[in-house]
Scaffold this active site. Structure first.
Site, PDB file in Angstrom:
ATOM      1  N   ARG A   1     -14.392   2.388   4.685  1.00 37.97           N
ATOM      2  CA  ARG A   1     -13.212   1.554   4.877  1.00 37.97           C
ATOM      3  C   ARG A   1     -11.921   2.365   4.970  1.00 37.97           C
ATOM      4  O   ARG A   1     -11.096   2.156   5.837  1.00 37.97           O
ATOM      5  CB  ARG A   1     -13.071   0.560   3.718  1.00 37.97           C
ATOM      6  CG  ARG A   1     -11.895  -0.392   3.856  1.00 37.97           C
ATOM      7  CD  ARG A   1     -11.554  -1.058   2.539  1.00 37.97           C
ATOM      8  NE  ARG A   1     -10.810  -0.188   1.643  1.00 37.97           N
ATOM      9  CZ  ARG A   1     -10.867  -0.238   0.322  1.00 37.97           C
ATOM     10  NH1 ARG A   1     -11.659  -1.098  -0.272  1.00 37.97           N
ATOM     11  NH2 ARG A   1     -10.152   0.595  -0.418  1.00 37.97           N
TER      12      ARG A   1
ATOM     13  N   HIS B   1     -15.646   3.866 -14.907  1.00 41.12           N
ATOM     14  CA  HIS B   1     -15.453   3.001 -13.748  1.00 41.12           C
ATOM     15  C   HIS B   1     -16.720   2.209 -13.436  1.00 41.12           C
ATOM     16  O   HIS B   1     -16.773   1.456 -12.465  1.00 41.12           O
ATOM     17  CB  HIS B   1     -15.044   3.874 -12.547  1.00 41.12           C
ATOM     18  CG  HIS B   1     -14.570   3.121 -11.354  1.00 41.12           C
ATOM     19  ND1 HIS B   1     -15.296   3.048 -10.182  1.00 41.12           N
ATOM     20  CD2 HIS B   1     -13.445   2.401 -11.134  1.00 41.12           C
ATOM     21  CE1 HIS B   1     -14.630   2.329  -9.288  1.00 41.12           C
ATOM     22  NE2 HIS B   1     -13.512   1.918  -9.840  1.00 41.12           N
TER      23      HIS B   1
ATOM     24  N   HIS C   1     -15.352  -3.583  -0.247  1.00 38.27           N
ATOM     25  CA  HIS C   1     -15.329  -2.867  -1.521  1.00 38.27           C
ATOM     26  C   HIS C   1     -16.709  -2.437  -2.002  1.00 38.27           C
ATOM     27  O   HIS C   1     -16.821  -1.645  -2.932  1.00 38.27           O
ATOM     28  CB  HIS C   1     -14.659  -3.764  -2.580  1.00 38.27           C
ATOM     29  CG  HIS C   1     -14.246  -3.074  -3.824  1.00 38.27           C
ATOM     30  ND1 HIS C   1     -14.903  -3.248  -5.027  1.00 38.27           N
ATOM     31  CD2 HIS C   1     -13.249  -2.201  -4.066  1.00 38.27           C
ATOM     32  CE1 HIS C   1     -14.324  -2.516  -5.955  1.00 38.27           C
ATOM     33  NE2 HIS C   1     -13.317  -1.865  -5.405  1.00 38.27           N
TER      34      HIS C   1
ATOM     35  N   ASN D   1       0.828  -1.207   0.000  1.00 37.10           N
ATOM     36  CA  ASN D   1       0.000   0.000   0.000  1.00 37.10           C
ATOM     37  C   ASN D   1       0.858   1.251   0.000  1.00 37.10           C
ATOM     38  O   ASN D   1       0.591   2.221  -0.728  1.00 37.10           O
ATOM     39  CB  ASN D   1      -0.906   0.019   1.235  1.00 37.10           C
ATOM     40  CG  ASN D   1      -2.112  -0.880   1.116  1.00 37.10           C
ATOM     41  OD1 ASN D   1      -2.413  -1.402   0.054  1.00 37.10           O
ATOM     42  ND2 ASN D   1      -2.813  -1.086   2.223  1.00 37.10           N
TER      43      ASN D   1
ATOM     44  N   ARG E   1      -5.334   2.346 -13.429  1.00 33.43           N
ATOM     45  CA  ARG E   1      -3.936   2.468 -13.005  1.00 33.43           C
ATOM     46  C   ARG E   1      -3.317   1.121 -12.645  1.00 33.43           C
ATOM     47  O   ARG E   1      -3.875   0.352 -11.878  1.00 33.43           O
ATOM     48  CB  ARG E   1      -3.818   3.430 -11.830  1.00 33.43           C
ATOM     49  CG  ARG E   1      -2.380   3.715 -11.429  1.00 33.43           C
ATOM     50  CD  ARG E   1      -2.282   4.737 -10.342  1.00 33.43           C
ATOM     51  NE  ARG E   1      -2.460   6.088 -10.851  1.00 33.43           N
ATOM     52  CZ  ARG E   1      -3.447   6.902 -10.492  1.00 33.43           C
ATOM     53  NH1 ARG E   1      -4.357   6.492  -9.635  1.00 33.43           N
ATOM     54  NH2 ARG E   1      -3.526   8.113 -10.984  1.00 33.43           N
TER      55      ARG E   1
ATOM     56  N   TYR F   1     -12.572  -9.612  -2.449  1.00 33.54           N
ATOM     57  CA  TYR F   1     -13.228  -8.324  -2.205  1.00 33.54           C
ATOM     58  C   TYR F   1     -14.713  -8.546  -1.930  1.00 33.54           C
ATOM     59  O   TYR F   1     -15.344  -9.398  -2.555  1.00 33.54           O
ATOM     60  CB  TYR F   1     -13.122  -7.400  -3.426  1.00 33.54           C
ATOM     61  CG  TYR F   1     -11.748  -6.938  -3.820  1.00 33.54           C
ATOM     62  CD1 TYR F   1     -10.594  -7.425  -3.201  1.00 33.54           C
ATOM     63  CD2 TYR F   1     -11.581  -6.001  -4.838  1.00 33.54           C
ATOM     64  CE1 TYR F   1      -9.340  -6.991  -3.579  1.00 33.54           C
ATOM     65  CE2 TYR F   1     -10.328  -5.567  -5.221  1.00 33.54           C
ATOM     66  CZ  TYR F   1      -9.208  -6.069  -4.595  1.00 33.54           C
ATOM     67  OH  TYR F   1      -7.964  -5.641  -4.984  1.00 33.54           O
TER      68      TYR F   1
ATOM     69  N   ARG G   1     -10.982  -3.784 -14.511  1.00 34.26           N
ATOM     70  CA  ARG G   1      -9.868  -4.689 -14.174  1.00 34.26           C
ATOM     71  C   ARG G   1     -10.323  -6.124 -14.401  1.00 34.26           C
ATOM     72  O   ARG G   1     -11.438  -6.494 -14.031  1.00 34.26           O
ATOM     73  CB  ARG G   1      -9.414  -4.508 -12.717  1.00 34.26           C
ATOM     74  CG  ARG G   1      -8.943  -3.107 -12.380  1.00 34.26           C
ATOM     75  CD  ARG G   1      -8.300  -3.068 -10.988  1.00 34.26           C
ATOM     76  NE  ARG G   1      -8.139  -1.719 -10.495  1.00 34.26           N
ATOM     77  CZ  ARG G   1      -7.126  -0.908 -10.806  1.00 34.26           C
ATOM     78  NH1 ARG G   1      -6.180  -1.342 -11.630  1.00 34.26           N
ATOM     79  NH2 ARG G   1      -7.050   0.308 -10.309  1.00 34.26           N
TER      80      ARG G   1
END
Length: 686
Positions: free
Chosen positions: A569, A440, A597, A51, A410, A473, A380
C-alpha cells in the site's frame, strides 16, 4: 520533479521517504478520481493534508534528530544522509502542496455546483459580510485571547498544530507585534445563509477577515495567520540504569508526551504576503526559510470531512459512498462464538465482516465458568471501547485478565494511559510492554478448564482491537482452538511478563527472534525450487516494504525465477521489473475507500502452499525492533479464502497503481472487466 526523484532511487532501491511521498500523492490522486463521489474526494484531500502533518512531526522530526546526532551517517539503500533526505523532502513537498491547492480549488468549484459555496472574506456580499462580522464579534471574539507583545507581555510559545494570527502593529508611531491564539474549541465552519444553496465560511477565514478588530486602538501594518509543526519524535527507551524498583513507566511516558508540544519547530505554514511577519516568525522559531510553506487556502482541511452536514438531503446520497453493510456474521446471532471456535476455526475480514463477533466472544468469556484466563495485547483502542467493557466484566467475574497495553503507540499514548488505569481499577493485570520493544502484536489468548485438561481459543489478527477503525481498515482475523497455537499464545504472554525474547515457539513466528528468519526460510525455499527447475511463487500483501535483508532475498529469488507478486500500500523500497534483477517481481498499491491494512505472506502453490497472516510489515522496525506475530493459516478453507482474496487484489485495475521499473506509479492496464477489489469484497467473500 524527475531530477529530485533520481536522487532518491539507486539501482533497484528506493529511499523510504521518497516512497512515502509517492504514496501520499496517490492519496491526493483519489481526490481527483471521478469514480469517487464528491464528498469522498473531499475526505481524501483532508487525509492527504493530515498525512503530511504527521509526516513532518514524525519522519522529518526524526531525520532532523539524526542529522544532529549523526551528520555523516547514510541510510542503507540510497546512501543519502539525513540532511540530504530533508532537503529533497522539502523541495518535493512544496510541489505536492501546489498540487493540493489546485485540487482544493477544483473541489470547491464542484461543491458550489452542488449547492455548497465555501466563501473567503473577499467573496462575501455586503449582507453576508455584516452577518459574519456580527457572528465574529458575538460568538468568536469572546473565545480569542489577543495580546500585544512588550516587556510585560512576552512572546507566547506557539503550540504545535494550533493556528495563530500574528500582526505588525503601531501605536503612537511605536512598532510592536500582536498575537492571537485560535481556540480549538471553536466550530470549524460557520453557515452564513441558504436553503438548498448554502454559503459557509471557515472559522480560520472569519478570523483572517475580522481578527484585526480585536486590536482596537492600534494601526494594523500587516497580518498573517500561521501554524507551527513541532518535532513529535521522542525517545521513550529506558536504559537499565534508569530503572529502579518503584519505577513507573506510565509516569515517565506522561512527561515525555507533555514535552512533545514544546520540541523544536520542523515546519512553519503561513499566509502569503506579510514578509516582515514571516521573517520575524522564522527567527523566533529558529528555523530556516526552506521549512516555511506559504498557505493559500487554510491550514487544517479536517473541516472537509464534515461538509455533508451543510448539503441538502436531496442531493447528499449521490455525493457519498453507499453505506457499507457488514456481511452476515460467520456465527449467527444466538449461537455461541466460543463453542463454534472450539469446533472449527473462524475467519473474519474487516470491514466486510463486523467486529461484533469478536466482542461477542469476549462477552461470552466473561460469563463462561470454564474460562479461567483471558490475555490480550492492545495497541490502539476506540475511545468508547466495547472490548474494554468486556475485559472489565471478565475481571470482575473472577477471570484472570492480563492486558499488555502498549503505551508508546504514537499519538495514542494518552488514550492508552487512560484505559490502562480503567482496566487496572477493574482488577486486570496491566503490563506496559516489553523492555525497549514496542508490542505491536494482535493476539488474544483464552484458556479454558475442561475437567483435568486445558483447552485454548486464540484470536490472531492483522489490525488493532479498535471497533471504529475496523469499519475503515481492511484486516484479517482467525479465531482458532488449535492446541499448538494455544500453547504458543500462553507462552507468548508468559514471555512478555518476564521480558524474554529468546524462546522457540511451536507454530507462531514472533519478532524480534523468529519472524524475519521464518519468512526468509520460505523465500529461500521458493528460491531453491526455482533453481531446481520447479514452479515457485510468492504472493504477499503489506503496508510497507523497507527491510533491506528481505528485499535482497526477494531480489535473489527473482533472479532464480521465482514469480513474485506484491501488494504494497505505502512505502516500497524495491524497484520491480528491472531486467535481469527484479523482472519477476511485480508491485501494485491499492488506495481506495478503505485503508488497506492486512498483511499476508503466502509461499508456493497447491498442496505445497504455506500462508501466514501477520501484524508485521516488512520493515526493519517491525522485524527487528518490535514484538510482532505471524501465524500460519492452518485451516485449508480459510487459507483458500485468503489467497483468493489476494488474487482479487492483484487483479484490481480500478484502485490499484502499478510500480514501474522507473520507480513511478502508473495506472494499470485494464484488460477485460474493471475490478475494484474492495467493492468486490463488499458483495461477499467466497
Amino acid at each position: 520533479m524527475d531530477n529530485e526523484k533520481n536522487k532518491f532511487i539507486k539501482g533497484v532501491y528506493v529511499n523510504r521517504e521518497y516512497s512515502w511521498l509517492a504514496f501520499n500523492k496517490r492519496v491526493l490522486d483519489q481526490a481527483t478520481d471521478g469514480t469517487n463521489p464528491l464528498l469522498e474526494r473531499c475526505k481524501f484531500l483532508s487525509i492527504f493534508h493530515s498525512n503530511f502533518d504527521e509526516f513532518f512531526m514524525v519522519r522529518v522530526g526524526s531525520l532532523l534528530n539524526d542529522a544532529k546526532a549523526h551528520p555523516d551517517a547514510t541510510e542503507n539503500k540510497t546512501d543519502l544522509t539525513a540532511r540530504e533526505q530533508i532537503d529533497g523532502i522539502l523541495r518535493l513537498a512544496k510541489g505536492y502542496y501546489r498540487a493540493a491547492d489546485a485540487v482544493y480549488c477544483k473541489l470547491k468549484s464542484e461543491l458550489a455546483k452542488n449547492g455548497l459555496r465555501i466563501r473567503t472574506g473577499a467573496e462575501l456580499s455586503q449582507k453576508q459580510y455584516a452577518k459574519c462580522k456580527r457572528h465574529f464579534e458575538t460568538q468568536v471574539l469572546p473565545l480569542l485571547s489577543p495580546m500585544v507583545l512588550d516587556a510585560k507581555h512576552p512572546m507566547i510559545r506557539f503550540e504545535s498544530m494550533n493556528c495563530y494570527m500574528l500582526l505588525e502593529l503601531t501605536k503612537a508611531d511605536r512598532p510592536m507585534y500582536g498575537v492571537m491564539a485560535i481556540s480549538p474549541k471553536l466550530p470549524r465552519v460557520y453557515r452564513i445563509d441558504g436553503g438548498k444553496k448554502v454559503n459557509v465560511i471557515t472559522t480560520e477565514e472569519l478570523i483572517r477577515t475580522f481578527g484585526a478588530t480585536a486590536f482596537d486602538g492600534y494601526k494594523i501594518q500587516s497580518q498573517a495567520m500561521l501554524r507551527v509543526t513541532r518535532n513529535a519524535d521522542f525517545d521513550a527507551n529506558i536504559d537499565d540504569a534508569d530503572i529502579e524498583r518503584d519505577f513507573d513507566f506510565s509516569k515517565f511516558l506522561k512527561r515525555k508526551v507533555e514535552l512533545r508540544g514544546s520540541q523544536d519547530a520542523v515546519r512553519l505554514q503561513i499566509d502569503a504576503g506579510a514578509d516582515g511577519i514571516r521573517a520575524f516568525a522564522l527567527k523566533l522559531l529558529n528555523i530556516k526559510k526552506q521549512f516555511c510553506f506559504t498557505v493559500k487556502h487554510g491550514f487544517d482541511f479536517g473541516f472537509m470531512t464534515a461538509l455533508g452536514g451543510f448539503i441538502s438531503p436531496d442531493v447528499l446520497p449521490t455525493l457519498k459512498y453507499k453505506p457499507a453493510r457488514p456481511l452476515p456474521p460467520p456465527v449467527p446471532q444466538g449461537a455461541s462464538v466460543l463453542e463454534t471456535a472450539l469446533r472449527s476455526d473462524i475467519f473474519l475480514a474487516y470491514p466486510f465482516d463486523s467486529m461484533d463477533t469478536l466482542v461477542r466472544l469476549l462477552d461470552e468469556c466473561a460469563d463462561d465458568p470454564r474460562v479461567a484466563a483471558v490475555k490480550i495485547t492492545i495497541y490502539r483502542l476506540d475511545h468508547r471501547s466495547r472490548i474494554v467493557e468486556a475485559l472489565k466484566k471478565a475481571s470482575e467475574n473472577g477471570k484472570d485478565v492480563t492486558v499488555v497495553i502498549e503505551l508508546c503507540a504514537r499519538f495514542d499514548e494518552e488514550n492508552n494511559l487512560y484505559f490502562s488505569e480503567v482496566l487496572r481499577d477493574a482488577g486486570c493485570t496491566i503490563i506496559y510492554g516489553m523492555g525497549n520493544y514496542k508490542v505491536h502484536s494482535k493476539i488474544i489468548s483464552i484458556v479454558l478448564t475442561d475437567g483435568e485438561n486445558l483447552r485454548y481459543v486464540t484470536h490472531l489478527g492483522t489490525g488493532n482491537y479498535n471497533e471504529q477503525t475496523s469499519k475503515l481498515y481492511t484486516d484479517l482475523n482467525i479465531i482458532t482452538s488449535d492446541d499448538g497455537i494455544g500453547r504458543d499464545a500462553v507462552a507468548f504472554f508468559r514471555n512478555i511478563a518476564i521480558c524474554n525474547t529468546d524462546y522457540d515457539y511451536e507454530r507462531l513466528l514472533i519478532a524480534p527472534k523468529s519472524l524475519k528468519g521464518g519468512l526468509i526460510k520460505y523465500i529461500e525455499r521458493e528460491t531453491q525450487k526455482a533453481e531446481s527447475g520447479l514452479p515457485a511463487c510468492i504472493n504477499a500483501k503489506m503496508n510497507s516494504l523497507t527491510d533491506k535483508t528481505i528485499i535482497d532475498k526477494l531480489i535473489a529469488a527473482s533472479k532464480a525465477g521465482v514469480q513474485i507478486k506484491l501488494v504494497v500500500r505505502g512505502i516500497c523500497c524495491l524497484v520491480p521489473q528491472v531486467k535481469g534483477v527484479t523482472e519477476n517481481i511485480s508491485v501494485i498499491s491499492i488506495v481506495g475507500r478503505f485503508l488497506e491494512h492486512s498483511r499476508i505472506y503466502s509461499f508456493g502453490s497447491g498442496d505445497d502452499r504455506v500462508t501466514f497472516i501477520s501484524s508485521a510489515d516488512l520493515m526493519t522496525r517491525n522485524t527487528d525492533k518490535r514484538v510482532e506475530i505471524a501465524t500460519p493459516v492452518l485451516d485449508k478453507e480459510i487459507e483458500r479464502k485468503i489467497c483468493d482474496m489476494l488474487c482479487v487484489m492483484l487483479s484490481d485495475n480500478v484502485k490499484a497503481r502499478r510500480l514501474t521499473a522507473e520507480g513511478t506509479y502508473a495506472l494499470p492496464n485494464i484488460i477485460g472487466e474493471p475490478i475494484n477489489s474492495q467493492e468486490t469484497f463488499l458483495k461477499g467473500i467466497k
